[in-house]
Design a protein around this motif. Structure first.
Motif, short mmCIF file in Angstrom:
data_model
loop_
_atom_site.label_atom_id
_atom_site.label_comp_id
_atom_site.label_asym_id
_atom_site.label_seq_id
_atom_site.Cartn_x
_atom_site.Cartn_y
_atom_site.Cartn_z
N ALA A 206 42.75 -9.01 25.58
CA ALA A 206 41.49 -8.54 26.45
C ALA A 206 40.67 -9.62 26.78
O ALA A 206 40.96 -10.84 25.95
N ALA B 120 34.09 -10.21 26.23
CA ALA B 120 32.93 -11.08 26.39
C ALA B 120 32.21 -12.04 25.05
O ALA B 120 32.37 -11.31 24.03
N ASP B 121 32.06 -13.19 25.44
CA ASP B 121 31.49 -14.02 24.16
C ASP B 121 29.93 -13.59 23.95
O ASP B 121 29.57 -14.25 22.88
N LYS C 32 41.77 -20.32 14.83
CA LYS C 32 41.58 -18.89 14.56
C LYS C 32 42.87 -18.54 13.72
O LYS C 32 43.08 -17.16 13.64
N GLY D 62 47.35 -14.74 20.03
CA GLY D 62 46.02 -14.82 20.75
C GLY D 62 46.31 -15.16 22.28
O GLY D 62 47.32 -15.67 22.65
N PHE D 63 45.27 -14.96 23.28
CA PHE D 63 45.65 -15.47 24.52
C PHE D 63 44.26 -16.62 24.68
O PHE D 63 43.36 -16.25 24.03
N LEU E 229 42.53 -18.23 28.06
CA LEU E 229 42.44 -18.59 29.50
C LEU E 229 41.37 -19.89 29.70
O LEU E 229 40.32 -19.89 29.27
N GLU E 230 42.19 -20.89 30.09
CA GLU E 230 41.48 -22.12 30.37
C GLU E 230 41.42 -22.67 31.67
O GLU E 230 42.33 -22.38 32.75
N ASP F 291 33.65 -12.76 17.20
CA ASP F 291 34.78 -13.36 17.90
C ASP F 291 36.16 -12.33 16.96
O ASP F 291 36.54 -12.80 15.85
N ILE F 292 36.43 -11.50 17.64
CA ILE F 292 37.58 -10.40 17.06
C ILE F 292 38.65 -11.21 16.48
O ILE F 292 39.34 -10.88 15.33
N LEU F 293 39.27 -12.15 17.58
CA LEU F 293 40.51 -12.62 17.25
C LEU F 293 40.38 -13.61 15.88
O LEU F 293 41.09 -13.44 14.93
N LYS G 287 42.78 -23.47 19.33
CA LYS G 287 42.46 -22.01 19.19
C LYS G 287 43.57 -21.67 18.07
O LYS G 287 43.09 -20.90 17.24
N1 CTP Z 1 38.49 -13.14 21.70
C1 CTP Z 1 38.00 -12.11 20.86
N2 CTP Z 1 36.74 -12.05 20.67
C2 CTP Z 1 35.86 -12.75 21.40
C3 CTP Z 1 36.38 -13.65 22.39
C4 CTP Z 1 37.70 -13.76 22.69
O1 CTP Z 1 38.95 -11.74 20.12
N3 CTP Z 1 34.68 -12.63 21.31
C5 CTP Z 1 40.02 -13.17 22.25
C6 CTP Z 1 40.49 -13.00 23.35
O2 CTP Z 1 40.98 -11.45 23.37
C7 CTP Z 1 41.78 -14.15 23.30
C8 CTP Z 1 41.37 -15.25 22.49
O3 CTP Z 1 40.25 -14.41 21.90
O4 CTP Z 1 43.09 -13.31 22.79
C9 CTP Z 1 40.68 -16.35 23.51
O5 CTP Z 1 39.94 -15.97 24.25
P1 CTP Z 1 39.11 -17.16 25.16
O6 CTP Z 1 38.01 -16.42 25.90
O7 CTP Z 1 40.11 -17.85 25.93
O8 CTP Z 1 38.54 -18.20 24.19
P2 CTP Z 1 37.33 -18.06 23.22
O9 CTP Z 1 37.69 -18.25 21.75
O10 CTP Z 1 36.26 -16.96 23.64
O11 CTP Z 1 36.85 -19.55 23.35
P3 CTP Z 1 36.20 -20.09 24.92
O12 CTP Z 1 35.56 -19.03 25.55
O13 CTP Z 1 35.26 -21.07 24.36
O14 CTP Z 1 37.19 -20.78 25.62
#
Ligand code: CTP
Length: 402
Positions: free
Chosen positions: A275, A278-279, A342, A323-324, A326-327, A306-308, A338
């Motif tokens: 997924a 949203a941060d 994590k 985990g995924f 997206l960079e 941060d669920i993960l 990460k």
């Molecule tokens: N993820 C999550 N909870 C959040 C944000 C992200 O569990 N609040 C999970 C996503 O499902 C994905 C992983 O974290 O598997 C990485 O998401 P990503 O957006 O690339 O990374 P972030 O940890 O949010 O870091 P950043 O946005 O600073 O790159």
């Protein structure tokens, strides 16, 4: 792997039918028992005599045997087969299969199948790209059939693009691999997250992102096909999870996804977090629609959980957490960081810099990284093929039966 397997090959009227004698020959060489069935038009492209000689059995074209009032029994064939391979499948036959229009023996046999069914379309690129064809393929996939996507290349029309029947060697490998991995996730519980999250601003507006959920849904489907008991936690999306092995939980916000994940993760052997969560969420949500004003408006945001990271903290020894990431820059460095930060086993890296990879597309290109930082690069391919690549990787490198 294919020794003694009973395989029905259904040929429809496409020029690519010329490739099928090679497929029949290879299957017979591997020890499979092959029965060939054809549509009347397919006979114009390849002869029943060639196919009956190679398969060592009579070829069936007509529902009825000539003159004697007897019928060819498609139901019996459906019971007999361990697998059915329909190749090549024209746009016309795809439509009939998707809608159950049984006006020839090949389609009646398809409708009688009780075994895994492989469908390999072949047609000109514009016919393949047409929404009718795409919808028919999606429908057939949703019924649990395996679609063998056509290849990109030169077509009989002289045009070049997607639509070329997959090569016989590759079809053989897909079927062989299928029997090998058929149930390699049996007795496993797999949790997958998919889609975006929506963070409410007021009753009519939200903060979201471009994720469609397609990658996560495709992963859930692949895991279910391989015998897993799948929980799919989905953010807002119009996608349908059409597999009896998938239990779907719909959520809207990051907070709701967090709650669902915490509940489901404890009983999961594998967790795959595809997924796009949203941060940030709105610090205060308005219960009334915000009215327009001439002034600049500032939206105050607070971080979401941060669920993960939390899943990584709670991870037990037997669980595999994927985990995924997206960079857009320094992809590998960020992904490696990460994994460790994590506490993940693997990370699937998507780069928005790769053409054909990203939100809403039919294709994707990923790399998988492990905890040592080793990179397993993938190629640009359909999301279904990428899902298979991810599950193959987890099975090979991560899972232990509960
Ligand atoms: N993820 C999550 N909870 C959040 C944000 C992200 O569990 N609040 C999970 C996503 O499902 C994905 C992983 O974290 O598997 C990485 O998401 P990503 O957006 O690339 O990374 P972030 O940890 O949010 O870091 P950043 O946005 O600073 O790159």
């Amino acid at each position: 792997m294919l020794k003694g397997k009973k395989i029905v090959i259904g040929i429809t009227g496409s020029i690519a039918a010329y490739k099928i004698p090679f497929l029949v020959r290879m299957l017979v060489r591997e020890g499979a028992e092959v029965r060939v069935i054809m549509t009347p038009v397919a006979k114009d492209f390849v002869t029943p005599l060639t196919l009956s000689t190679l398969s060592q059995h009579a070829v069936i074209v007509d529902p009825f045997k000539a003159g004697d009032g007897e019928w060819n029994n498609h139901v019996e064939l459906g019971q007999w087969a361990d697998a059915m391979i329909f190749a090549p499948v024209t746009a016309n036959s795809l439509g009939k299969m998707a809608h159950g229009i049984a006006d020839n023996f090949v389609i009646t046999a398809y409708l009688s199948a009780k075994c895994p069914v492989f469908i390999a379309p072949a047609m000109d690129l514009d016919m393949f790209a047409h929404p009718s064809t795409r919808n028919n393929i999606d429908t057939l996939r949703s019924y649990g059939n395996f679609i063998i996507e056509p290849q990109v290349g030169e077509l009989a029309s002289g045009l070049s693009g997607p639509g070329r029947l997959e090569e016989p060697e590759a079809i053989l490998k897909i079927v062989r691999d299928h029997f090998m991995r058929q149930q390699d996730l049996q007795n496993m519980k797999v949790m997958v997250t998919a889609g975006p999250t929506y963070e409410k601003i007021d009753p009519v507006r939200f903060l979201g992102n471009y994720s469609t959920g397609k990658m996560g849904f495709t992963i859930a489907y692949e895991a279910a096909q391989r015998g897993a008991d799948v929980t799919l936690i989905a953010g807002p999306t119009s996608l349908v999870a059409d597999h009896p092995g998938i239990h779907r939980l719909d959520v809207e916000s990051a907070e709701e996804m967090y709650e669902a994940c915490m509940k489901e993760m404890t009983s999961s052997n594998v967790v795959i977090m595809a997924a796009a969560v949203a941060d940030y969420t709105c610090a205060s949500k308005s219960f009334q629609k915000l009215k327009k004003s001439a002034e600049t408006r500032i939206l105050e945001l607070t971080p979401t959980p941060d669920i993960l990271r939390e899943i990584g903290k709670r991870k037990t020894e037997n669980q595999v957490i994927v985990g995924f990431a997206l960079e857009t820059d320094n992809e590998l460095d960020h992904a490696r960081k990460k994994i460790i930060d994590k506490n993940l086993d693997f990370i699937v890296l998507n780069s928005l810099n790769d053409i054909g990879a990203g939100f809403g597309l039919e294709t994707n290109k990923i790399s998988i990284l492990d905890r040592t930082g080793k990179v397993y690069p993938g190629k640009l391919q359909s999301k279904a093929a990428v899902a298979k690549e991810i599950i193959d990787f987890i099975v090979k490198n991560g899972t232990s039966q509960p």
